[in-house]
Write an enzyme that holds these catalytic residues in place. Sequence first.
Site, mmCIF file in Angstrom:
data_model
loop_
_atom_site.group_PDB
_atom_site.id
_atom_site.type_symbol
_atom_site.label_atom_id
_atom_site.label_comp_id
_atom_site.label_asym_id
_atom_site.label_seq_id
_atom_site.Cartn_x
_atom_site.Cartn_y
_atom_site.Cartn_z
ATOM 1 N N CYS A 1 0.838 -1.101 0.094
ATOM 2 C CA CYS A 1 0.013 0.109 0.041
ATOM 3 C C CYS A 1 0.909 1.232 -0.012
ATOM 4 O O CYS A 1 1.491 1.465 0.997
ATOM 5 C CB CYS A 1 -0.910 -0.069 1.091
ATOM 6 S SG CYS A 1 -2.003 1.531 1.059
ATOM 7 N N CYS B 1 -0.368 3.978 2.510
ATOM 8 C CA CYS B 1 -0.286 3.862 3.917
ATOM 9 C C CYS B 1 -0.011 2.599 4.154
ATOM 10 O O CYS B 1 1.021 2.023 3.999
ATOM 11 C CB CYS B 1 -1.776 4.523 4.515
ATOM 12 S SG CYS B 1 -3.269 3.957 3.731
ATOM 13 N N SER B 2 -1.058 1.672 4.756
ATOM 14 C CA SER B 2 -0.910 0.181 4.791
ATOM 15 C C SER B 2 -1.978 -0.629 4.893
ATOM 16 O O SER B 2 -2.145 -1.329 5.674
ATOM 17 C CB SER B 2 -0.177 0.293 6.434
ATOM 18 O OG SER B 2 -0.968 0.733 7.302
ATOM 19 N N CYS B 3 -2.977 -0.340 3.970
ATOM 20 C CA CYS B 3 -3.857 -1.269 3.702
ATOM 21 C C CYS B 3 -3.840 -2.544 3.572
ATOM 22 O O CYS B 3 -2.967 -2.962 2.816
ATOM 23 C CB CYS B 3 -4.860 -0.730 2.832
ATOM 24 S SG CYS B 3 -5.136 1.085 2.885
HETATM 25 FE FE FE Z 1 -3.262 1.838 2.818
#
Ligand code: FE
Length: 220
Positions: free
Chosen positions: A122, A125-127
């Site tokens: 991602c 961000c960090s999905c």
């Molecule tokens: Fe994300």
Amino acid sequence: MTIAPQEPETRAAPAPAAHAPIHREDHDLAYLKHQLTALMNVLRRKGTITYSEVLQETQRLEGMTHDPGARVVARAWADPEFKGRLLRDGKAACAELGIEIAGYDELQVVENTDRVHHVVVCTSCSCNPVQLVGLNPDWYKGQAYRQRVVAEPRTVLQEFGLDLDENVEVRVVDTTSQRRCLVLPRRPEGSEGLSEAQLAALVTRDSMYGVDVPRGPVGG
Ligand code: FE
């Protein structure tokens, strides 16, 4: 994850140096904790959430594992028709196994083969599909991984211990908040005849991000 209740000092994320190492066990996440604490304090002041609600949710997330994802992968290995449905509509296929995925529109499932290897990131961000693979590992949230896996995926995979044949095409899949991605890793050799539960035990968390591959049973 620990959320400190005090007011934070917010600051921008530092840019990683070229070829910055990807720390498998954390380190460049202090800025994320500052941002999270700032957001939480705003929401508390507005009366949107309480601190105990945040802690409760944090504990729930920290209790999640990659077991549901491993179960899905094992079923796909064992049942080609299920695999077809999983690749066409990930959320619907997971629901067949009693795994209800909510909070985003699409679960994209990409299959690794002897010719194509997918790895997930991602970049914003960090999905990730947390209901399947559990809480994000720290390296997945770090800037070094998010930037470098796009620019030099083979090098990054080598750092994770994966040395892919040069004939294998590497595809980097950029996931989003509304389209999370799960890698369906290759079924390892030597796993013929195993039950679904035994197959699921071979599936590592990181193989569902594409930075690892399941290994066959010892002696298999
Ligand atoms: Fe994300």
